[in-house]
Design a protein around this motif. Structure first.
Motif, PDB file in Angstrom:
ATOM      1  N   HIS A  44       0.944  -1.261  -0.078  1.00 52.42           N
ATOM      2  CA  HIS A  44       0.116  -0.070   0.045  1.00 52.42           C
ATOM      3  C   HIS A  44       0.929   1.167  -0.070  1.00 52.42           C
ATOM      4  O   HIS A  44       0.458   2.243  -0.909  1.00 52.42           O
ATOM      5  CB  HIS A  44      -0.908   0.046   1.037  1.00 52.42           C
ATOM      6  N   LEU A  45       1.998   1.146   0.653  1.00 57.36           N
ATOM      7  CA  LEU A  45       2.981   2.320   0.624  1.00 57.36           C
ATOM      8  C   LEU A  45       3.677   2.392  -0.667  1.00 57.36           C
ATOM      9  O   LEU A  45       3.745   3.553  -1.029  1.00 57.36           O
ATOM     10  CB  LEU A  45       4.022   2.348   1.641  1.00 57.36           C
ATOM     11  N   GLY A  96      -3.414  10.506   2.024  1.00 57.19           N
ATOM     12  CA  GLY A  96      -2.557   9.430   1.844  1.00 57.19           C
ATOM     13  C   GLY A  96      -1.512   9.490   3.239  1.00 57.19           C
ATOM     14  O   GLY A  96      -1.357   8.332   3.481  1.00 57.19           O
ATOM     15  N   ALA A  97      -1.314  10.410   3.574  1.00 62.53           N
ATOM     16  CA  ALA A  97      -0.273  10.766   4.710  1.00 62.53           C
ATOM     17  C   ALA A  97      -0.958  10.069   6.042  1.00 62.53           C
ATOM     18  O   ALA A  97      -0.346   9.170   6.738  1.00 62.53           O
ATOM     19  CB  ALA A  97       0.197  11.953   5.129  1.00 62.53           C
ATOM     20  N   VAL A  98      -2.389  10.287   6.102  1.00 62.34           N
ATOM     21  CA  VAL A  98      -3.101   9.764   7.036  1.00 62.34           C
ATOM     22  C   VAL A  98      -3.304   8.181   7.259  1.00 62.34           C
ATOM     23  O   VAL A  98      -3.075   7.337   8.262  1.00 62.34           O
ATOM     24  CB  VAL A  98      -4.318  10.506   7.466  1.00 62.34           C
ATOM     25  N   LEU A 131       8.112   7.270   3.634  1.00 60.81           N
ATOM     26  CA  LEU A 131       8.295   6.567   2.691  1.00 60.81           C
ATOM     27  C   LEU A 131       7.160   6.664   1.675  1.00 60.81           C
ATOM     28  O   LEU A 131       7.463   6.569   0.414  1.00 60.81           O
ATOM     29  CB  LEU A 131       7.583   4.885   3.199  1.00 60.81           C
ATOM     30  N   MET A 132       6.006   7.255   2.004  1.00 61.73           N
ATOM     31  CA  MET A 132       4.964   7.834   0.780  1.00 61.73           C
ATOM     32  C   MET A 132       5.760   8.891   0.372  1.00 61.73           C
ATOM     33  O   MET A 132       5.659   8.953  -1.154  1.00 61.73           O
ATOM     34  CB  MET A 132       3.448   8.183   1.452  1.00 61.73           C
ATOM     35  N   ILE A 161      -4.115  -0.774  -2.549  1.00 62.56           N
ATOM     36  CA  ILE A 161      -4.761  -0.194  -1.071  1.00 62.56           C
ATOM     37  C   ILE A 161      -5.742  -0.992  -0.730  1.00 62.56           C
ATOM     38  O   ILE A 161      -6.593  -1.530  -1.244  1.00 62.56           O
ATOM     39  CB  ILE A 161      -5.386   1.135  -1.592  1.00 62.56           C
ATOM     40  N   PRO A 162      -5.839  -1.212   0.796  1.00 65.35           N
ATOM     41  CA  PRO A 162      -6.743  -2.214   1.210  1.00 65.35           C
ATOM     42  C   PRO A 162      -8.045  -1.522   1.057  1.00 65.35           C
ATOM     43  O   PRO A 162      -8.359  -0.300   1.129  1.00 65.35           O
ATOM     44  CB  PRO A 162      -6.250  -2.040   3.014  1.00 65.35           C
ATOM     45  N   GLY A 163      -9.150  -2.399   0.883  1.00 63.72           N
ATOM     46  CA  GLY A 163     -10.521  -2.051   0.792  1.00 63.72           C
ATOM     47  C   GLY A 163     -11.137  -1.601   2.236  1.00 63.72           C
ATOM     48  O   GLY A 163     -12.076  -0.578   1.908  1.00 63.72           O
ATOM     49  N   ARG A 164     -10.690  -1.923   3.262  1.00 60.18           N
ATOM     50  CA  ARG A 164     -11.361  -1.482   4.454  1.00 60.18           C
ATOM     51  C   ARG A 164     -10.294  -0.710   5.142  1.00 60.18           C
ATOM     52  O   ARG A 164      -9.222  -1.183   5.809  1.00 60.18           O
ATOM     53  CB  ARG A 164     -11.986  -2.397   5.523  1.00 60.18           C
ATOM     54  N   ILE A 165     -10.262   0.638   5.403  1.00 61.14           N
ATOM     55  CA  ILE A 165      -9.362   1.760   6.088  1.00 61.14           C
ATOM     56  C   ILE A 165     -10.077   2.304   7.048  1.00 61.14           C
ATOM     57  O   ILE A 165     -11.081   2.877   6.888  1.00 61.14           O
ATOM     58  CB  ILE A 165      -9.148   2.569   4.975  1.00 61.14           C
ATOM     59  N   PRO A 166      -9.600   2.008   8.172  1.00 51.93           N
ATOM     60  CA  PRO A 166     -10.173   2.934   9.415  1.00 51.93           C
ATOM     61  C   PRO A 166     -10.256   4.411   9.127  1.00 51.93           C
ATOM     62  O   PRO A 166      -9.486   5.239   8.545  1.00 51.93           O
ATOM     63  CB  PRO A 166      -9.139   2.785  10.552  1.00 51.93           C
ATOM     64  N   MET A 167     -11.526   5.043   9.663  1.00 48.69           N
ATOM     65  CA  MET A 167     -11.860   6.496   9.234  1.00 48.69           C
ATOM     66  C   MET A 167     -12.229   7.011  10.765  1.00 48.69           C
ATOM     67  O   MET A 167     -12.802   6.425  11.531  1.00 48.69           O
ATOM     68  CB  MET A 167     -12.975   6.552   8.226  1.00 48.69           C
TER      69      MET A 167
END
Length: 399
Positions: free
Chosen positions: A4-5, A112-114, A131-132, A178-184
């Motif tokens: 993902h990175l 993207g940073a978050v 890294l990003m 990129i993961p399909g489930r990202i915490p928000m």
């Protein structure tokens, strides 16, 4: 590096190439469109102002959208914008296309940073953000020199066609990795603007503006400075840009490591080093060897500050990290616009190219004082707060 990175870095590479390559192509664009160098330099100011204006707008528009879909949509906007740049028949439409492209910039890097920080343990947040941003530095190592060489050989429009292709590849990488489930974070984006009342958030934003303005006051006009003062050939300019890009990559990695160890102290030391660099740059620019040395050190220190300030703003705005991170990208680019604009005005009023580093030195001295006051007076909120719930126990997830 996690996949993902890699995806985020790939998109950052394309966006960074599009943003910075124009600096190496300013003489070519000016000659082709029959405009002066200082007017051509406003293309950089226009892009930066597009980021400044677009960052809060896109933060509001994308606040409740899935993170993966948002990142893909923003990267796709970037591709379309670069296609419009390649097709623009004149200065006015080229400026409009640059501003349109810039609208995706702040939100992409902010969100993207978050995402990068939230998908790693807390003690690795600075390194993950760095890294990003490696994609952004590699844009200066590879994208800008190669894009400059391509533009000089085949016309500046060819560079934007290639950048569009890079953007398409980045979109594919984001979709795949990129993961399909990202915490928000749950909540209302408009209420999150309350974070702007917090001095602990405001002073890093101001530092980002000043630091970026100091960088771009000189960097915008690096090609004519190298050509007219140092005596570097057109091909040699590409080599110097490559060296500067390597320095930026080293600086990004260094900034991530320093941020994981001692964020506030590292900020003050890096700004002190930058002040020294700008003070010696006018004299060093008259000979190749000292110019190359100072340019490398400048690149290392100039980009070490990016992950430091980005980590600081995410930590300080723990209740609104997406908004604050996006606004910080707007702050960086407000500085880009101010620095490039100040340089344009100064040159238009007769200031020699060697006078620009002194303007940058004055701004760096101001940001050093601000950072010294801010880190000692207000401290680092993230150092005493637990990891935000977005990183551990999300209340809502992307579908």
């Amino acid at each position: 590096m996690p996949l993902h990175l890699i995806a985020l870095a790939a998109a950052a590479f394309g966006i960074g190439t599009s943003e910075f390559v124009i600096m190496g192509l300013l003489p070519n664009v000016a000659a082709d469109l029959h405009i002066s160098i200082d007017i051509a330099g406003l293309l950089i100011t226009g892009y930066a102002m597009g980021v400044v204006i677009g960052a809060p707008i896109m933060a509001i528009v994308t606040a409740r959208l899935p993170r993966k879909a948002t990142l893909i949509g923003l990267a796709s906007t970037f591709v379309l914008g670069n296609l419009l740049c390649a097709l623009a028949p004149g200065y006015g439409l080229l400026m409009a296309a640059r501003v349109f492209t810039a609208f995706c910039h702040g939100a992409f890097f902010g969100i993207g940073a978050v995402v990068a920080a939230d998908l790693v343990p807390r003690h690795q947040r600075s390194s993950a953000i760095a890294l990003m941003f490696t994609g952004l530095t590699l844009a200066n190592v590879l994208g800008v020199p190669l894009g400059t060489a391509l533009g000089q050989a085949a016309g500046w429009r060819s560079t934007f066609w290639v950048v569009s292709g890079i953007g398409m590849a980045a979109v594919a990488a984001l979709a795949a990795w990129i993961p399909g489930r990202i915490p928000m974070q749950p909540g209302n984006i408009l209420r999150e603007f309350r974070v702007l009342k917090d001095v602990r958030v405001l002073w890093p934003l101001a530092a980002s503006v000043l630091a970026s303005a100091a960088l771009f006051c000189v960097l915008t006009y690096i090609a004519p400075l190298l050509r007219e003062v140092t005596g570097v050939s057109e091909r040699g300019i590409t080599g110097v840009l490559l060296l500067f890009g390597v320095a930026l990559t080293v600086g990004s990695t260094l900034g991530g490591k320093l941020g994981d160890r001692s964020l506030e102290t590292s900020l003050r030391r890096v700004f002190a080093g930058l002040l020294a660099v700008f003070a010696v740059l006018p004299g060093a620019s008259h000979a190749l060897a000292p110019m190359l040395t100072v340019t490398f050190v400048w690149g290392v220190l100039g980009f070490a500050v990016v992950p430091l300030l980005q980590t600081l703003i995410v930590d300080q705005a723990a209740d609104a990290p997406n908004l604050a991170s996006t606004l910080n990208q707007g702050a960086f680019n407000l500085g880009n616009a101010c620095g490039a604009g100040l340089g344009s005005v100064a040159l238009g009023h007769g200031l020699p190219l060697t006078g620009l580093p002194w303007l940058s030195a004055a701004m760096t001295a101001a940001v050093l004082l601000l950072a010294s006051w801010g880190t000692r007076r207000h401290g680092r909120r993230g150092a005493t707060l637990p990891t935000p719930s977005s990183a551990l126990t999300p209340s809502r997830s992307d579908a």
